[in-house]
Design an enzyme around this catalytic site. Structure first.
Site, short mmCIF file in Angstrom:
data_model
loop_
_atom_site.label_atom_id
_atom_site.label_comp_id
_atom_site.label_asym_id
_atom_site.label_seq_id
_atom_site.Cartn_x
_atom_site.Cartn_y
_atom_site.Cartn_z
N CYS B 122 17.95 -9.98 24.94
CA CYS B 122 18.25 -9.50 26.28
C CYS B 122 18.13 -7.99 26.20
O CYS B 122 19.01 -7.32 25.67
CB CYS B 122 19.66 -9.90 26.72
SG CYS B 122 20.09 -9.22 28.34
N CYS B 125 20.89 -6.04 28.54
CA CYS B 125 22.32 -6.06 28.22
C CYS B 125 22.55 -7.00 27.04
O CYS B 125 22.15 -6.67 25.94
CB CYS B 125 23.16 -6.43 29.43
SG CYS B 125 22.56 -7.83 30.38
N SER B 126 23.17 -8.15 27.25
CA SER B 126 23.47 -9.01 26.11
C SER B 126 23.57 -10.47 26.54
O SER B 126 24.37 -11.21 26.00
CB SER B 126 24.78 -8.56 25.46
OG SER B 126 25.78 -8.50 26.46
N CYS B 127 22.77 -10.88 27.53
CA CYS B 127 22.79 -12.26 28.00
C CYS B 127 22.49 -13.20 26.83
O CYS B 127 21.57 -12.95 26.05
CB CYS B 127 21.76 -12.46 29.10
SG CYS B 127 22.07 -11.41 30.54
#
Lengths: 114, 217
Positions: B122, B125-127
């Site tokens: 991702c 962000c950090s999906c």
């Protein structure tokens, strides 16, 4: 070549970066609670994932480099809850002061939160 | 001597049951951000927005989720071709068959073969597919992985110890806030005699992110 200024700082795909640090940590209770507050309050409609990300992205690159993941998250969840009118800045400040007066460590100050 | 601690003995108490270090601030002086979390939580409970029981349950659910859930999905796909077809067609619906709640996010499963290797990131962000893999590892959220895996994936995979032949095409999937990816690693050779539970043991978190392959038995 100069760094691509078209991208905002969080849009980091393809940008130059260093070595991947493979160390990992287990999440502390307070971090899981921040996560839970986000899941629950956004699930109840007080804000959206876009609201969460807007605040994180507006914090800027320095916050990303110097603060931990859930340190940034707690601020973003808080900002969104303030904007939703769930509590006021004054209420939060007063409660934080009370919390900090309870003791030295997280365990002491978290009180009987459960 | 009964135990050979080497120079790790002083670290042992700082390790969690899973062998990872706790964050250094766990037992240290209360930080401003921890105080904020406590204050927010108390205000939310007092105002009736959330209950203490809901918070406890959400944290416990977080603790219950682990890569073992994703591994169950992969093992089923390996033994049941019709399930695999449904998983690749519509991951969101397919995981319900195994009792895993997909939530509101769309799940896209991608299959690794000799010809194609998939890896997930991702960049924004950090999906991450938490309902299948638990919380993401630190490196998944860091700048180095997010920036580099989309540009030089073979090099990054090599740093994870995964050297792919030139004949294998590498596909990097960039997650968004509305969907999640699960990599279905290739079933290792020599596993014909294994049952589903034994097969699931071969499937690591990293294999389902795409930075590793499934283990050989």
């Amino acid at each position: 070549m100069e760094t691509d200024k078209i991208h905002r700082w969080h849009d980091m795909g393809g940008q130059p970066a260093g070595e991947i640090k493979r160390e990992e940590h287990d999440f502390a209770l307070w971090e899981k609670r921040v996560d839970a507050l986000q899941v629950l309050t956004s699930g109840k409609g007080y804000f959206t994932v876009d609201g969460l990300r807007r605040v994180l992205e507006d914090m800027g690159e320095e916050a990303f480099e110097t603060m931990s993941y859930y340190e940034r998250w707690v601020q973003s969840v808080n900002q969104n809850l303030l904007e939703a009118g769930v509590y006021t800045i004054a209420e939060l400040a007063e409660r934080m002061e009370q919390v900090q007066a309870r003791g030295e460590t997280y365990g002491e100050c978290a009180g009987s939160g459960e | 001597m009964p135990h050979d601690h080497h120079d790790h003995s002083h670290d042992t108490d700082g390790l969690s049951p899973s062998g990872h270090p706790y964050r250094p601030d766990q037992d240290h002086k209360l930080t401003r951000w921890q105080a904020m979390e406590i204050a927010m939580r108390e205000l939310l409970v007092e105002k009736g927005i959330v209950t203490a029981a809901e918070i406890t349950e959400t944290v416990e659910q977080m603790d219950r989720r682990s890569p073992a859930d994703g591994a169950k999905v992969v093992a089923r796909a390996w033994v049941d071709p019709s399930f695999k077809a449904r998983l690749l067609e519509n991951g969101t619906e397919a995981i319900r068959e195994l009792g895993i709640e997909p939530g509101v996010l769309k799940l896209i499963a991608v299959e690794n073969t000799a010809r194609t290797h998939n890896v997930v990131v991702c960049t924004l962000c950090s999906c991450y597919p938490r309902n299948l893999l638990g919380l993401p590892p630190d490196w998944y959220k860091q700048r180095a992985y997010r920036s580099r895996v989309v540009k030089t994936p073979r090099k990054v995979l090599a740093e994870f110890g995964l050297e792919l032949p030139e004949s294998t095409q590498v596909r990097v999937h960039d997650s968004t806030a509305d969907m999640r990816y699960l990599v279905v690693p290739a079933r290792p050779e020599g596993t014909e005699g294994l049952d589903e539970a034994a097969l699931a043991e071969l499937v690591s978190r990293d294999a389902m992110i795409g930075v590793a392959t499934a283990r050989h038995p």
